[in-house]
Design a protein around this motif. Structure first.
Motif, PDB file in Angstrom:
ATOM      1  N   UNK A 140      17.634  34.548  20.827  1.00  0.00           N
ATOM      2  CA  UNK A 140      17.269  34.318  22.218  1.00  0.00           C
ATOM      3  C   UNK A 140      16.594  35.577  22.716  1.00  0.00           C
ATOM      4  N   UNK A 141      15.470  35.442  23.363  1.00  0.00           N
ATOM      5  CA  UNK A 141      14.879  36.514  24.148  1.00  0.00           C
ATOM      6  C   UNK A 141      15.046  36.047  25.590  1.00  0.00           C
ATOM      7  N   UNK A 142      15.668  36.855  26.413  1.00  0.00           N
ATOM      8  CA  UNK A 142      16.098  36.411  27.730  1.00  0.00           C
ATOM      9  C   UNK A 142      15.722  37.423  28.810  1.00  0.00           C
ATOM     10  N   UNK A 143      15.766  36.962  30.031  1.00  0.00           N
ATOM     11  CA  UNK A 143      15.601  37.846  31.186  1.00  0.00           C
ATOM     12  C   UNK A 143      16.424  37.302  32.340  1.00  0.00           C
ATOM     13  N   UNK A 144      16.606  38.132  33.342  1.00  0.00           N
ATOM     14  CA  UNK A 144      17.408  37.763  34.507  1.00  0.00           C
ATOM     15  C   UNK A 144      16.666  38.058  35.796  1.00  0.00           C
TER      16      UNK A 144
ATOM     17  N   UNK B 257      25.187  34.706  40.998  1.00  0.00           N
ATOM     18  CA  UNK B 257      23.890  34.502  41.614  1.00  0.00           C
ATOM     19  C   UNK B 257      22.716  35.062  40.836  1.00  0.00           C
ATOM     20  N   UNK B 258      22.791  35.046  39.528  1.00  0.00           N
ATOM     21  CA  UNK B 258      21.703  35.522  38.678  1.00  0.00           C
ATOM     22  C   UNK B 258      21.137  34.333  37.907  1.00  0.00           C
ATOM     23  N   UNK B 259      19.804  34.184  37.961  1.00  0.00           N
ATOM     24  CA  UNK B 259      19.133  33.165  37.158  1.00  0.00           C
ATOM     25  C   UNK B 259      18.791  33.803  35.822  1.00  0.00           C
ATOM     26  N   UNK B 260      19.301  33.196  34.757  1.00  0.00           N
ATOM     27  CA  UNK B 260      19.081  33.658  33.385  1.00  0.00           C
ATOM     28  C   UNK B 260      18.098  32.694  32.740  1.00  0.00           C
ATOM     29  N   UNK B 261      17.005  33.243  32.193  1.00  0.00           N
ATOM     30  CA  UNK B 261      15.985  32.440  31.516  1.00  0.00           C
ATOM     31  C   UNK B 261      15.893  32.950  30.085  1.00  0.00           C
ATOM     32  N   UNK B 262      16.043  32.053  29.123  1.00  0.00           N
ATOM     33  CA  UNK B 262      15.978  32.464  27.728  1.00  0.00           C
ATOM     34  C   UNK B 262      15.155  31.504  26.900  1.00  0.00           C
ATOM     35  N   UNK B 263      14.464  32.064  25.926  1.00  0.00           N
ATOM     36  CA  UNK B 263      13.727  31.243  24.963  1.00  0.00           C
ATOM     37  C   UNK B 263      14.360  31.474  23.598  1.00  0.00           C
ATOM     38  N   UNK B 264      14.787  30.387  22.979  1.00  0.00           N
ATOM     39  CA  UNK B 264      15.371  30.442  21.644  1.00  0.00           C
ATOM     40  C   UNK B 264      14.297  30.056  20.637  1.00  0.00           C
ATOM     41  N   UNK B 265      14.287  30.744  19.489  1.00  0.00           N
ATOM     42  CA  UNK B 265      13.418  30.331  18.392  1.00  0.00           C
ATOM     43  C   UNK B 265      14.156  30.527  17.078  1.00  0.00           C
ATOM     44  N   UNK B 266      13.584  30.056  15.983  1.00  0.00           N
ATOM     45  CA  UNK B 266      14.263  30.041  14.692  1.00  0.00           C
ATOM     46  C   UNK B 266      14.113  31.333  13.899  1.00  0.00           C
ATOM     47  N   UNK B 267      13.391  32.311  14.422  1.00  0.00           N
ATOM     48  CA  UNK B 267      13.182  33.577  13.710  1.00  0.00           C
ATOM     49  C   UNK B 267      14.225  34.593  14.163  1.00  0.00           C
ATOM     50  N   UNK B 268      15.112  35.056  13.254  1.00  0.00           N
ATOM     51  CA  UNK B 268      16.145  36.000  13.672  1.00  0.00           C
ATOM     52  C   UNK B 268      15.648  37.438  13.842  1.00  0.00           C
TER      53      UNK B 268
ATOM     54  N   UNK C 171      14.134  40.663  15.445  1.00  0.00           N
ATOM     55  CA  UNK C 171      14.002  41.096  16.846  1.00  0.00           C
ATOM     56  C   UNK C 171      12.539  41.130  17.284  1.00  0.00           C
ATOM     57  N   UNK C 172      12.302  40.935  18.573  1.00  0.00           N
ATOM     58  CA  UNK C 172      10.926  41.028  19.064  1.00  0.00           C
ATOM     59  C   UNK C 172      10.436  42.473  19.003  1.00  0.00           C
ATOM     60  N   UNK C 173       9.127  42.629  18.923  1.00  0.00           N
ATOM     61  CA  UNK C 173       8.543  43.971  18.979  1.00  0.00           C
ATOM     62  C   UNK C 173       8.839  44.569  20.349  1.00  0.00           C
TER      63      UNK C 173
ATOM     64  N   UNK D  25      19.099  38.621  21.695  1.00  0.00           N
ATOM     65  CA  UNK D  25      20.352  38.560  20.939  1.00  0.00           C
ATOM     66  C   UNK D  25      20.203  37.549  19.814  1.00  0.00           C
ATOM     67  N   UNK D  26      20.834  37.825  18.671  1.00  0.00           N
ATOM     68  CA  UNK D  26      20.820  36.838  17.586  1.00  0.00           C
ATOM     69  C   UNK D  26      21.563  35.586  18.031  1.00  0.00           C
ATOM     70  N   UNK D  27      21.188  34.461  17.467  1.00  0.00           N
ATOM     71  CA  UNK D  27      21.832  33.215  17.854  1.00  0.00           C
ATOM     72  C   UNK D  27      21.858  32.244  16.687  1.00  0.00           C
ATOM     73  N   UNK D  28      22.987  31.606  16.502  1.00  0.00           N
ATOM     74  CA  UNK D  28      23.116  30.540  15.522  1.00  0.00           C
ATOM     75  C   UNK D  28      23.139  29.192  16.215  1.00  0.00           C
ATOM     76  N   UNK D  29      22.659  29.160  17.437  1.00  0.00           N
ATOM     77  CA  UNK D  29      22.686  27.948  18.258  1.00  0.00           C
ATOM     78  C   UNK D  29      21.838  26.848  17.628  1.00  0.00           C
ATOM     79  N   UNK D  30      22.134  25.645  17.957  1.00  0.00           N
ATOM     80  CA  UNK D  30      21.404  24.463  17.499  1.00  0.00           C
ATOM     81  C   UNK D  30      21.456  24.308  15.978  1.00  0.00           C
ATOM     82  N   UNK D  31      22.451  24.930  15.335  1.00  0.00           N
ATOM     83  CA  UNK D  31      22.630  24.764  13.902  1.00  0.00           C
ATOM     84  C   UNK D  31      21.652  25.552  13.042  1.00  0.00           C
TER      85      UNK D  31
END
Length: 135
Positions: A127-131, A70-81, A83-85, A116-122
């Motif tokens: 991903x920067x995510x929240x719940x 029952x947790x909604x996970x929202x994440x934004x993926x981008x091409x820059x590996x 980490x966010x500030x 988290x680092x991600x190699x998704x989408x090739x």
């Protein structure tokens, strides 16, 4: 057991994608009977997607899913590996500082957040995510 679902919206590096992402997320949550989460989820998604398109040069994606617990996970993926500030303090978020405000708001409004680092989408990226809990 909760019905689970998982949506991904692929977006170009365009600031208009922030509004498109928010409206798509609102529709997803409304159609799944989670209208009570819409306002907070839209704010969180707008911050995550805005960071993805403002601070990177490539495409991005918004992903939202409901987990069995029952947790909604929202994440934004981008091409820059990179980490966010780290987010600013709540005083920074409430003040006039421009840096760190977005993730400060995410930290203040979400039940948890991270990256988290991600190699998704090739492509390499992150991903920067929240719940948000559904309860």
């Amino acid at each position: 057991m909760t019905e689970t679902w998982d949506y991904t919206l692929y977006i170009p590096n365009d600031l208009r994608a922030v509004t498109i992402s928010r409206r798509t997320l609102s529709l997803i949550l409304t159609m799944h009977g989670l209208i009570g989460l819409v306002d907070t989820a839209e704010l969180l998604a707008a911050e995550l997607v805005s960071n993805a398109v403002r601070h990177t040069k490539g495409p991005a994606a918004l992903r939202v899913r409901l987990s069995p617990d029952g947790v909604v996970w929202i994440g934004a993926w981008d091409t820059d590996p990179v980490p966010p500030e780290p987010p600013g303090s709540l005083e920074t978020v409430a003040g006039l500082e421009e840096v760190g405000r977005g993730l400060g708001l995410v930290g203040a409004c979400a039940d948890s957040w991270g990256w988290q680092p991600s190699g998704r989408f090739g492509q390499r990226g992150k991903y920067v995510w929240c719940e948000l809990g559904v309860a």
